[in-house]
Motif scaffolding. Sequence first.
Motif, PDB file in Angstrom:
ATOM      1  N   ALA A 107      58.487  30.590   4.897  1.00  0.00           N
ATOM      2  CA  ALA A 107      58.704  31.946   5.403  1.00  0.00           C
ATOM      3  C   ALA A 107      59.934  32.637   4.847  1.00  0.00           C
ATOM      4  O   ALA A 107      59.942  33.848   4.676  1.00  0.00           O
ATOM      5  CB  ALA A 107      58.784  31.939   6.925  1.00  0.00           C
ATOM      6  N   VAL A 108      60.975  31.908   4.582  1.00  0.00           N
ATOM      7  CA  VAL A 108      62.227  32.540   4.197  1.00  0.00           C
ATOM      8  C   VAL A 108      62.259  32.836   2.704  1.00  0.00           C
ATOM      9  O   VAL A 108      62.443  33.972   2.289  1.00  0.00           O
ATOM     10  CB  VAL A 108      63.431  31.670   4.613  1.00  0.00           C
ATOM     11  N   GLN A 109      62.087  31.817   1.928  1.00  0.00           N
ATOM     12  CA  GLN A 109      62.126  32.015   0.484  1.00  0.00           C
ATOM     13  C   GLN A 109      61.272  30.936  -0.177  1.00  0.00           C
ATOM     14  O   GLN A 109      61.427  29.760   0.102  1.00  0.00           O
ATOM     15  CB  GLN A 109      63.555  31.922  -0.043  1.00  0.00           C
ATOM     16  N   VAL A 110      60.401  31.378  -1.018  1.00  0.00           N
ATOM     17  CA  VAL A 110      59.541  30.457  -1.743  1.00  0.00           C
ATOM     18  C   VAL A 110      60.224  30.135  -3.067  1.00  0.00           C
ATOM     19  O   VAL A 110      60.629  31.026  -3.798  1.00  0.00           O
ATOM     20  CB  VAL A 110      58.155  31.089  -1.996  1.00  0.00           C
ATOM     21  N   SER A 111      60.351  28.846  -3.325  1.00  0.00           N
ATOM     22  CA  SER A 111      60.987  28.451  -4.580  1.00  0.00           C
ATOM     23  C   SER A 111      59.923  27.901  -5.531  1.00  0.00           C
ATOM     24  O   SER A 111      58.834  27.519  -5.101  1.00  0.00           O
ATOM     25  CB  SER A 111      62.059  27.390  -4.323  1.00  0.00           C
ATOM     26  N   PRO A 112      60.239  27.866  -6.817  1.00  0.00           N
ATOM     27  CA  PRO A 112      59.280  27.312  -7.779  1.00  0.00           C
ATOM     28  C   PRO A 112      58.859  25.886  -7.444  1.00  0.00           C
ATOM     29  O   PRO A 112      57.744  25.481  -7.741  1.00  0.00           O
ATOM     30  CB  PRO A 112      60.033  27.369  -9.107  1.00  0.00           C
ATOM     31  N   SER A 113      59.726  25.124  -6.779  1.00  0.00           N
ATOM     32  CA  SER A 113      59.362  23.750  -6.415  1.00  0.00           C
ATOM     33  C   SER A 113      58.252  23.709  -5.366  1.00  0.00           C
ATOM     34  O   SER A 113      57.582  22.692  -5.210  1.00  0.00           O
ATOM     35  CB  SER A 113      60.588  22.989  -5.910  1.00  0.00           C
ATOM     36  N   HIS A 114      58.046  24.794  -4.656  1.00  0.00           N
ATOM     37  CA  HIS A 114      56.988  24.862  -3.656  1.00  0.00           C
ATOM     38  C   HIS A 114      55.601  25.038  -4.278  1.00  0.00           C
ATOM     39  O   HIS A 114      54.600  24.827  -3.602  1.00  0.00           O
ATOM     40  CB  HIS A 114      57.223  26.032  -2.690  1.00  0.00           C
ATOM     41  N   THR A 115      55.550  25.426  -5.521  1.00  0.00           N
ATOM     42  CA  THR A 115      54.277  25.752  -6.160  1.00  0.00           C
ATOM     43  C   THR A 115      53.272  24.611  -6.064  1.00  0.00           C
ATOM     44  O   THR A 115      52.106  24.832  -5.732  1.00  0.00           O
ATOM     45  CB  THR A 115      54.501  26.141  -7.638  1.00  0.00           C
ATOM     46  N   ILE A 116      53.716  23.410  -6.324  1.00  0.00           N
ATOM     47  CA  ILE A 116      52.815  22.265  -6.332  1.00  0.00           C
ATOM     48  C   ILE A 116      52.270  21.985  -4.934  1.00  0.00           C
ATOM     49  O   ILE A 116      51.087  21.722  -4.756  1.00  0.00           O
ATOM     50  CB  ILE A 116      53.536  21.019  -6.886  1.00  0.00           C
ATOM     51  N   ASP A 117      53.120  22.070  -3.937  1.00  0.00           N
ATOM     52  CA  ASP A 117      52.734  21.711  -2.579  1.00  0.00           C
ATOM     53  C   ASP A 117      52.040  22.832  -1.815  1.00  0.00           C
ATOM     54  O   ASP A 117      51.345  22.567  -0.841  1.00  0.00           O
ATOM     55  CB  ASP A 117      53.968  21.278  -1.787  1.00  0.00           C
ATOM     56  N   PHE A 118      52.235  24.070  -2.214  1.00  0.00           N
ATOM     57  CA  PHE A 118      51.762  25.191  -1.423  1.00  0.00           C
ATOM     58  C   PHE A 118      50.261  25.139  -1.172  1.00  0.00           C
ATOM     59  O   PHE A 118      49.805  25.294  -0.041  1.00  0.00           O
ATOM     60  CB  PHE A 118      52.152  26.529  -2.059  1.00  0.00           C
ATOM     61  N   THR A 119      49.473  24.934  -2.190  1.00  0.00           N
ATOM     62  CA  THR A 119      48.019  24.936  -2.041  1.00  0.00           C
ATOM     63  C   THR A 119      47.573  23.853  -1.072  1.00  0.00           C
ATOM     64  O   THR A 119      46.738  24.100  -0.191  1.00  0.00           O
ATOM     65  CB  THR A 119      47.331  24.770  -3.411  1.00  0.00           C
ATOM     66  N   ALA A 120      48.131  22.659  -1.209  1.00  0.00           N
ATOM     67  CA  ALA A 120      47.771  21.564  -0.298  1.00  0.00           C
ATOM     68  C   ALA A 120      48.249  21.851   1.125  1.00  0.00           C
ATOM     69  O   ALA A 120      47.512  21.611   2.093  1.00  0.00           O
ATOM     70  CB  ALA A 120      48.358  20.255  -0.803  1.00  0.00           C
ATOM     71  N   ASP A 121      49.460  22.376   1.258  1.00  0.00           N
ATOM     72  CA  ASP A 121      49.985  22.699   2.584  1.00  0.00           C
ATOM     73  C   ASP A 121      49.166  23.800   3.245  1.00  0.00           C
ATOM     74  O   ASP A 121      48.888  23.747   4.450  1.00  0.00           O
ATOM     75  CB  ASP A 121      51.451  23.127   2.499  1.00  0.00           C
ATOM     76  N   LEU A 122      48.761  24.789   2.462  1.00  0.00           N
ATOM     77  CA  LEU A 122      47.957  25.880   3.006  1.00  0.00           C
ATOM     78  C   LEU A 122      46.589  25.369   3.449  1.00  0.00           C
ATOM     79  O   LEU A 122      46.087  25.762   4.506  1.00  0.00           O
ATOM     80  CB  LEU A 122      47.810  27.002   1.968  1.00  0.00           C
ATOM     81  N   ALA A 123      45.984  24.484   2.665  1.00  0.00           N
ATOM     82  CA  ALA A 123      44.689  23.906   3.039  1.00  0.00           C
ATOM     83  C   ALA A 123      44.817  23.104   4.339  1.00  0.00           C
ATOM     84  O   ALA A 123      43.966  23.202   5.237  1.00  0.00           O
ATOM     85  CB  ALA A 123      44.154  23.032   1.916  1.00  0.00           C
ATOM     86  N   GLU A 124      45.880  22.325   4.443  1.00  0.00           N
ATOM     87  CA  GLU A 124      46.094  21.543   5.671  1.00  0.00           C
ATOM     88  C   GLU A 124      46.356  22.463   6.858  1.00  0.00           C
ATOM     89  O   GLU A 124      45.896  22.206   7.974  1.00  0.00           O
ATOM     90  CB  GLU A 124      47.241  20.559   5.489  1.00  0.00           C
TER      91      GLU A 124
END
Length: 163
Positions: A107-124
């Motif tokens: 929510a606060v700031q999305v960093s480039p390191s989040h790119t890999i995990d975002f799709t999986a986290d969003l699916a979960e």
Amino acid sequence: MLSQQEELQQKWGGRSSAIDQWLEARKTLLIHYCALAKPDNNATIAQRESDIVEFCNLLMDYLSAGHFEIYDMLISDDASGQRLREQSYPKLSRTTDFALRFQDRYAVQVSPSHTIDFTADLAELGETLETRFALEDKLIDHMLAHYGDNQIQHIHQQRADAR
């Protein structure tokens, strides 16, 4: 999930303004979720940051409304209502905990390191929301089965006056 949501709004619509508003908030949340879940190969996660933050804000508003405004009015004080509360609330709390972790991370700031995990986290998160919605739907069914329309409106008015 979205088509199921529209069916529920048709089924339950008009019986309670609080429930109508809450279901509309759920629909808005789902629309934003679907937009985020739709792959956009041309956009980086950083370019989608404002959409992610907006979704997280909607998610927090929805969760808060459930916990602080809606749930208590959905449960009757009879034995079946108390059993439903005992069965549902711990499961709802687990879905809240997962959603809060998602919100804290993105929510606060999305960093480039989040790119890999975002799709999986969003699916979960999507699976978690589906579980949550099913639990909430049981609470709504309980309320509608145990209260008449006039009694529902009276309960909602009492709660609004108490605020």
